[in-house]
Design a protein around this motif. Structure first.
Motif, PDB file in Angstrom:
ATOM      1  N   ILE A 196       0.857  -1.192   0.000  1.00  0.00           N
ATOM      2  CA  ILE A 196       0.000   0.000   0.000  1.00  0.00           C
ATOM      3  C   ILE A 196       0.888   1.235   0.000  1.00  0.00           C
ATOM      4  N   VAL A 197       0.563   2.189  -0.847  1.00  0.00           N
ATOM      5  CA  VAL A 197       1.219   3.493  -0.822  1.00  0.00           C
ATOM      6  C   VAL A 197       0.132   4.540  -0.615  1.00  0.00           C
ATOM      7  N   VAL A 198       0.274   5.361   0.425  1.00  0.00           N
ATOM      8  CA  VAL A 198      -0.726   6.366   0.785  1.00  0.00           C
ATOM      9  C   VAL A 198      -0.076   7.745   0.727  1.00  0.00           C
ATOM     10  N   GLU A 199      -0.794   8.688   0.120  1.00  0.00           N
ATOM     11  CA  GLU A 199      -0.280  10.057   0.015  1.00  0.00           C
ATOM     12  C   GLU A 199      -1.271  11.024   0.650  1.00  0.00           C
ATOM     13  N   LEU A 200      -0.737  11.902   1.514  1.00  0.00           N
ATOM     14  CA  LEU A 200      -1.576  12.927   2.127  1.00  0.00           C
ATOM     15  C   LEU A 200      -1.759  14.091   1.172  1.00  0.00           C
ATOM     16  N   GLY A 201      -2.933  14.711   1.249  1.00  0.00           N
ATOM     17  CA  GLY A 201      -3.174  15.929   0.489  1.00  0.00           C
ATOM     18  C   GLY A 201      -3.102  17.139   1.416  1.00  0.00           C
ATOM     19  N   LEU A 202      -2.908  18.312   0.862  1.00  0.00           N
ATOM     20  CA  LEU A 202      -2.931  19.597   1.576  1.00  0.00           C
ATOM     21  C   LEU A 202      -1.748  19.796   2.514  1.00  0.00           C
ATOM     22  N   LEU A 203      -0.773  18.869   2.509  1.00  0.00           N
ATOM     23  CA  LEU A 203       0.362  19.069   3.407  1.00  0.00           C
ATOM     24  C   LEU A 203       1.147  20.314   3.020  1.00  0.00           C
ATOM     25  N   SER A 204       1.297  20.556   1.732  1.00  0.00           N
ATOM     26  CA  SER A 204       1.999  21.765   1.304  1.00  0.00           C
ATOM     27  C   SER A 204       1.266  23.004   1.780  1.00  0.00           C
ATOM     28  N   SER A 205      -0.058  22.952   1.743  1.00  0.00           N
ATOM     29  CA  SER A 205      -0.835  24.101   2.209  1.00  0.00           C
ATOM     30  C   SER A 205      -0.646  24.320   3.705  1.00  0.00           C
ATOM     31  N   VAL A 206      -0.586  23.211   4.456  1.00  0.00           N
ATOM     32  CA  VAL A 206      -0.352  23.335   5.894  1.00  0.00           C
ATOM     33  C   VAL A 206       1.006  23.962   6.153  1.00  0.00           C
ATOM     34  N   ALA A 245      -6.507  12.018   1.739  1.00  0.00           N
ATOM     35  CA  ALA A 245      -5.503  10.984   1.484  1.00  0.00           C
ATOM     36  C   ALA A 245      -5.995  10.077   0.374  1.00  0.00           C
ATOM     37  N   VAL A 246      -5.085   9.624  -0.452  1.00  0.00           N
ATOM     38  CA  VAL A 246      -5.389   8.647  -1.494  1.00  0.00           C
ATOM     39  C   VAL A 246      -4.391   7.500  -1.358  1.00  0.00           C
ATOM     40  N   ALA A 247      -4.818   6.330  -1.829  1.00  0.00           N
ATOM     41  CA  ALA A 247      -3.976   5.140  -1.658  1.00  0.00           C
ATOM     42  C   ALA A 247      -3.934   4.340  -2.943  1.00  0.00           C
ATOM     43  N   GLY A 248      -2.781   3.755  -3.191  1.00  0.00           N
ATOM     44  CA  GLY A 248      -2.592   2.834  -4.303  1.00  0.00           C
ATOM     45  C   GLY A 248      -2.173   1.478  -3.767  1.00  0.00           C
ATOM     46  N   LEU A 249      -2.626   0.433  -4.427  1.00  0.00           N
ATOM     47  CA  LEU A 249      -2.439  -0.923  -3.920  1.00  0.00           C
ATOM     48  C   LEU A 249      -1.925  -1.810  -5.051  1.00  0.00           C
ATOM     49  N   ALA A 250      -0.896  -2.616  -4.750  1.00  0.00           N
ATOM     50  CA  ALA A 250      -0.352  -3.547  -5.739  1.00  0.00           C
ATOM     51  C   ALA A 250      -0.243  -4.927  -5.110  1.00  0.00           C
ATOM     52  N   PHE A 251      -0.690  -5.955  -5.847  1.00  0.00           N
ATOM     53  CA  PHE A 251      -0.706  -7.328  -5.333  1.00  0.00           C
ATOM     54  C   PHE A 251       0.388  -8.156  -6.006  1.00  0.00           C
ATOM     55  N   VAL A 286       1.941   3.737  -9.338  1.00  0.00           N
ATOM     56  CA  VAL A 286       1.104   3.970 -10.527  1.00  0.00           C
ATOM     57  C   VAL A 286      -0.371   3.996 -10.124  1.00  0.00           C
ATOM     58  N   ALA A 287      -0.793   3.064  -9.275  1.00  0.00           N
ATOM     59  CA  ALA A 287      -2.179   3.060  -8.795  1.00  0.00           C
ATOM     60  C   ALA A 287      -2.478   4.308  -7.980  1.00  0.00           C
ATOM     61  N   LEU A 288      -1.501   4.786  -7.206  1.00  0.00           N
ATOM     62  CA  LEU A 288      -1.688   6.018  -6.428  1.00  0.00           C
ATOM     63  C   LEU A 288      -1.937   7.204  -7.349  1.00  0.00           C
ATOM     64  N   HIS A 289      -1.179   7.289  -8.419  1.00  0.00           N
ATOM     65  CA  HIS A 289      -1.392   8.382  -9.370  1.00  0.00           C
ATOM     66  C   HIS A 289      -2.778   8.284  -9.999  1.00  0.00           C
ATOM     67  N   GLU A 307     -11.960   7.846  -7.213  1.00  0.00           N
ATOM     68  CA  GLU A 307     -11.791   6.860  -6.143  1.00  0.00           C
ATOM     69  C   GLU A 307     -10.569   7.225  -5.299  1.00  0.00           C
ATOM     70  N   THR A 308     -10.702   7.039  -3.996  1.00  0.00           N
ATOM     71  CA  THR A 308      -9.594   7.363  -3.098  1.00  0.00           C
ATOM     72  C   THR A 308      -8.651   6.182  -2.897  1.00  0.00           C
ATOM     73  N   VAL A 309      -9.101   4.978  -3.277  1.00  0.00           N
ATOM     74  CA  VAL A 309      -8.253   3.788  -3.204  1.00  0.00           C
ATOM     75  C   VAL A 309      -8.325   3.068  -4.540  1.00  0.00           C
ATOM     76  N   ARG A 310      -7.158   2.861  -5.148  1.00  0.00           N
ATOM     77  CA  ARG A 310      -7.116   2.157  -6.430  1.00  0.00           C
ATOM     78  C   ARG A 310      -6.135   1.005  -6.354  1.00  0.00           C
ATOM     79  N   SER A 311      -6.504  -0.098  -6.988  1.00  0.00           N
ATOM     80  CA  SER A 311      -5.602  -1.241  -7.089  1.00  0.00           C
ATOM     81  C   SER A 311      -4.948  -1.238  -8.466  1.00  0.00           C
ATOM     82  N   TYR A 312      -3.738  -1.694  -8.514  1.00  0.00           N
ATOM     83  CA  TYR A 312      -3.014  -1.714  -9.779  1.00  0.00           C
ATOM     84  C   TYR A 312      -3.651  -2.702 -10.746  1.00  0.00           C
TER      85      TYR A 312
END
Length: 859
Positions: free
Chosen positions: A454-464, A540-546, A564-567, A574-579
């Motif tokens: 799982i790869v998770v990326e936070l949003g708005l951190l730059s704004s914070v 937050a958005v997440a990408g998942l690879a099996f 790639v799924a995170l992008h 969708e906030t969670v995508r699988s590869y």
């Protein structure tokens, strides 16, 4: 010479015990027959002279045994004593039965005082009887009657030569039988004892003849005896010191490399562990040299507890930290290496309890202290020979060993901390990208169950960060890391890959379970973050690879697919995508870069830029680093981090290296023609270090451009060398032999190893910019940078800091003693023309002490 051999080590088997008992019984019977023959063939007239002579001879035997020297030969103890001297004296001037009684009586009394077993007592007594009896019988009944004119001393010597050969052979047979050794293994020390005995017998007969024939000969012989005894002991003392030094040298070499840490594979709190096999080998060296039954090394890890390494006999029970602390607390030595002796004759209950816990009668203990803390202790238990206790020489050796071990443990702790920092994020204590890749690769190799990344990326951190500052942004990151740990099951491998990107490896889960966990993580990290009185909203958005989708168990591949799924999640609803395999289109760009790179080299799309390097203490521009740039007609400026790795994996790195080297040396020649002596650094890859022809190509390039080798430097990463050090080292030595300088790049993020740094022909180390950029705000980065600077200087290396972007960072590096700085604060990488313009605008030219042109940075 009376020689007593004791085989050491494990107890013999029952079969060997029966055989040895039978051997000793047969030997005793033979000795009894020989002794009876001596008594039967020599009539004795008891008188005062005979009694005084017998007592004097017994005293002489006792003194000779007192002068005995214990020599440890591997698992054996040889007791070498000059008893042959009084033996031949007695046989020359006293009846055989008197000599026999005096010699055997002294041997039996000595064995009883040492509480030997009956078999050892019987063997030693039989040995003594046979030596005297055979010598006397051969001299009186064979040699003198056969050759009537033969001198008495020569008959005694001839009898002793034969008797001593027989008893030496019996000793050799007893050792082989009792300890089940190969015959050749015990032959050499027995031969040594035989020759020593002959020397002593000849010396005794010479002394006897001197006393009989030379006036004042007794005084001369007495002086010679004292001198020989002193030389005898001095020689074996020097021999012991020489062996001690050899063992200390070997021990030092071994403990210098046993700090090799291994990255834990489980949770995020794993710490590097010491190589137990290497420590065991080092302790076995110490045990053999000290002739001890057991050597125990205790070490106290920073996280607590007690780790114990045992060489020799196993402990009767595991020792606890309380067992060790009780001894050191009751008798606290002054410092590292100060040896504490525990003996069974002590009346102190604490000593008795400590010896009982260790099943020993004598223990030497030396604490191992580091910088203000106890790192552990070394214990030495019971000499194997049991003939004497540990002496002053043993204590000195233990004291020196303790000092070496304390230094090694302290270095291990420092290197473990540096390695931990290199594999972990300093803010969240989660693994960083490198640590995650290493640990995930090991887990995926060991565990063949379904896994997911799982790869998770936070949003708005730059704004914070922009609105509230980096301190508040760091609090959000800390909160996200804590939520990630709480949401996932215990033991799941987690990491902070970049500033606002996290990852986790799920083991033994199906696709539905992994998706459900990913949704829980995404929801947890998307909840508002309370910062003081504010609630910071964050997406937050997440990408998942099996591992089962386009099956792969490669950690880098799974991270790439999860990214790639995170992008895809970031650009969709969708906030969670699988590869999915269709997402592989994202990889098309990388394929195009690889296939078009050769054409880019030929058509001039690839250029070389130069970033200046500044000597911090003089502000002089001393050189540049050559950095490759690709102006792609479709993609624009391609980041080197994107295409260099791809080029390296496809085997095109050699043409790229040759291109950059040729452009760099051409520019260096241009500067030399204008009177500027600027060195140039070129980066190398793993494949360059595996190419044995590379030094030859470098020589040709230097000759072609007429550039001195001292102005060329090659930079290589620690991982590049450590991937195949045996192939890389010859290439590096070849380059260094040309006069080219070698630098270790990104130091602190790879396989940092003192042992390999000492082996490498390295001139400088470059601190990775990830540490340098956080220098003014992160105490952890500050400590790591300071440690690397000190470490580099202690090895005689120049230390270069990359990524210097602030005045405060430059000032801190200058205060630490860092030698060279490089970064945007000085200049961005520039093309050749723009770099020349920068030199003209930002530097002042002066003449140095050797009439060379010096470029000093202004402003």
């Amino acid at each position: 010479m009376h020689a007593r051999w004791r085989p050491l080590g494990a107890s013999p088997s029952r079969g060997r015990a029966v055989a040895s008992s039978a051997f000793v019984a047969t030997l005793a019977l033979s000795a009894g027959v020989a002794g009876a023959a001596v008594v039967a063939t020599v009539p004795i007239k008891p008188d005062a002279g005979t009694l005084v002579g017998g007592l004097g001879l017994a005293a002489a035997f006792g003194i000779a045994r007192f002068l005995a020297i214990e020599v440890d030969v591997r698992r054996d103890t040889a007791r070498i004593s000059p008893t042959e001297i009084p033996l031949v004296f007695g046989l020359l001037y006293l009846p055989g039965p008197v000599v026999l009684a005096a010699y055997v009586g002294v041997v039996v009394i000595a064995r009883l005082l040492r509480r030997d077993t009956w078999s050892k007592l019987l063997f030693n007594a039989s040995y003594a009887i046979l030596t005297v009896a055979i010598t006397d019988l051969l001299a009186r009944l064979v040699f003198e009657p056969t050759w009537p004119g033969l001198p008495r001393w020569l008959a005694v010597l001839a009898g002793f030569v034969i008797a001593h050969a027989i008893t030496s052979w019996l000793t050799w047979a007893f050792i082989v039988l009792l300890d089940h050794r190969r015959p050749g293994e015990s032959a050499r020390p027995v031969v040594h004892l035989y020759l020593t005995g002959l020397f002593n017998a000849a010396l005794g007969l010479t002394a006897a003849e001197t006393v009989r024939m030379v006036p004042w000969g007794a005084l001369l012989v007495g002086l010679l005896t004292v001198t020989m005894a002193a030389a005898y002991r001095a020689y074996y003392g020097l021999l012991r010191d020489h062996r001690d030094l050899g063992v200390l040298n070997d021990l030092s070499l071994r403990v210098a490399v046993v700090g090799r840490g291994t990255l834990g594979q489980g949770g995020d709190d794993d710490e590097p562990e010491l190589d137990e096999d290497a420590w065991s080998t080092a302790m076995e060296l110490a045990r053999v040299q000290l002739n001890a039954t057991r050597v125990v090394l205790h070490r106290m890890p920073a996280q607590g507890g007690l780790h114990t390494v045992v060489a020799g006999l196993p402990l009767p029970r595991p020792l606890s930290q309380h067992d060790l602390s009780a001894v050191l607390r009751t008798y606290p030595p002054a410092g590292t290496g100060q040896v504490l002796r525990l003996v069974d004759s002590s009346s102190d209950p604490a000593v008795a309890a400590a010896l009982t816990a260790r099943a020993a009668s004598e223990v030497l203990v030396a604490p191992l202290r580091g910088a203000g803390q106890l790192l552990g202790a070394i214990e030495v238990h019971d000499r194997q020979s049991r003939l004497r206790r540990f002496g002053a020489a043993d204590e000195r050796l233990v004291e020196t060993m303790a000092s070496h071990l304390a230094t090694a443990l302290d270095n291990c702790r420092l290197l473990a901390q540096l390695r931990h920092d290199a594999y972990h994020d300093s803010l969240t204590s989660l693994r960083n990208r490198l640590g995650f890749r290493e640990a995930a690769a090991e887990v995926l190799r060991r565990d063949m169950t379904p896994c997911a990344v799982i790869v998770v990326e936070l949003g708005l951190l730059s704004s914070v960060n922009d609105a509230l500052g980096h301190v508040w942004g760091d609090r959000v990151v800390l909160g996200a890391g804590e939520r990630l740990r709480r949401t996932l099951p215990v033991g799941v491998l987690t990491a902070r890959l970049e500033r606002d990107t996290f990852a986790a490896l799920l083991v033994g889960v199906g696709e539905q379970g992994a998706v459900a966990l990913s949704e829980q993580v995404q929801a947890a990290l998307s909840a508002p973050y309370p910062v003081d009185k504010l609630a910071v909203e964050c997406t937050a958005v997440a990408g998942l690879a099996f591992t089962g989708v386009e099956p792969s168990r490669d950690a880098d591949t799974l991270l790439q697919r999860a990214d790639v799924a995170l992008h895809a999640a970031r650009s969709g609803e969708e906030t969670v995508r699988s590869y999915l395999p269709s997402m592989g289109q994202v990889l098309l760009r990388r394929f195009q870069l690889v296939t078009q790179f050769r054409h880019a080299l030929d058509t001039g799309q690839v250029d070389v830029h130069f970033q200046p390097q500044l000597a911090l203490n003089t502000r002089q521009v001393i050189g540049v680093e050559a950095l490759v740039r690709w102006h792609h007609p479709e993609f624009g400026m391609v980041d080197p981090g994107e295409f260099v790795t791809l080029v390296e994996t496809t085997g095109l790195i050699d043409p790229l290296t040759d291109y950059v080297l040729d452009r760099s040396l051409a520019q260096c020649r241009s500067w030399l023609d204008r009177g500027l002596s600027l060195s140039v650094s070129v980066n190398l890859s793993v494949r360059n270090l595996a190419d044995t022809e590379f030094p030859r190509r470098v020589t040709e390039a230097l000759t072609r451009h007429r550039v001195p080798p001292a102005l060329l430097s090659f930079e290589l990463t620690e991982s590049a060398v450590m991937s195949d050090p045996e192939r890389a080292l010859p290439v590096l030595r070849g380059l260094h032999g040309l006069g080219v300088r070698i630098a270790v790049d990104d130091f602190g993020t790879g396989y940092s190893s003192l042992a390999y740094l000492r082996r490498l022909p390295v001139d400088e180390v470059k601190i990775d910019k990830s540490f340098v950029m956080g220098l003014s705000s992160d105490l952890g980065d500050l400590a790591v940078v300071r440690a690397i600077v000190d470490l580099g200087h202690s090895l005689g290396l120049i230390v270069v800091a990359e990524g210097v972007e602030q005045d405060a960072t430059r000032d801190q590096l200058l205060e630490m003693g860092c030698d060279v700085a490089q970064g945007f604060l000085i200049s961005r990488p520039l093309g050749a023309d723009r770099f020349d313009a920068w030199l003209a605008a930002r530097t002042v030219r002066t003449l140095g002490a050797r009439e060379e042109t010096v470029l000093t940075l202004v402003g």
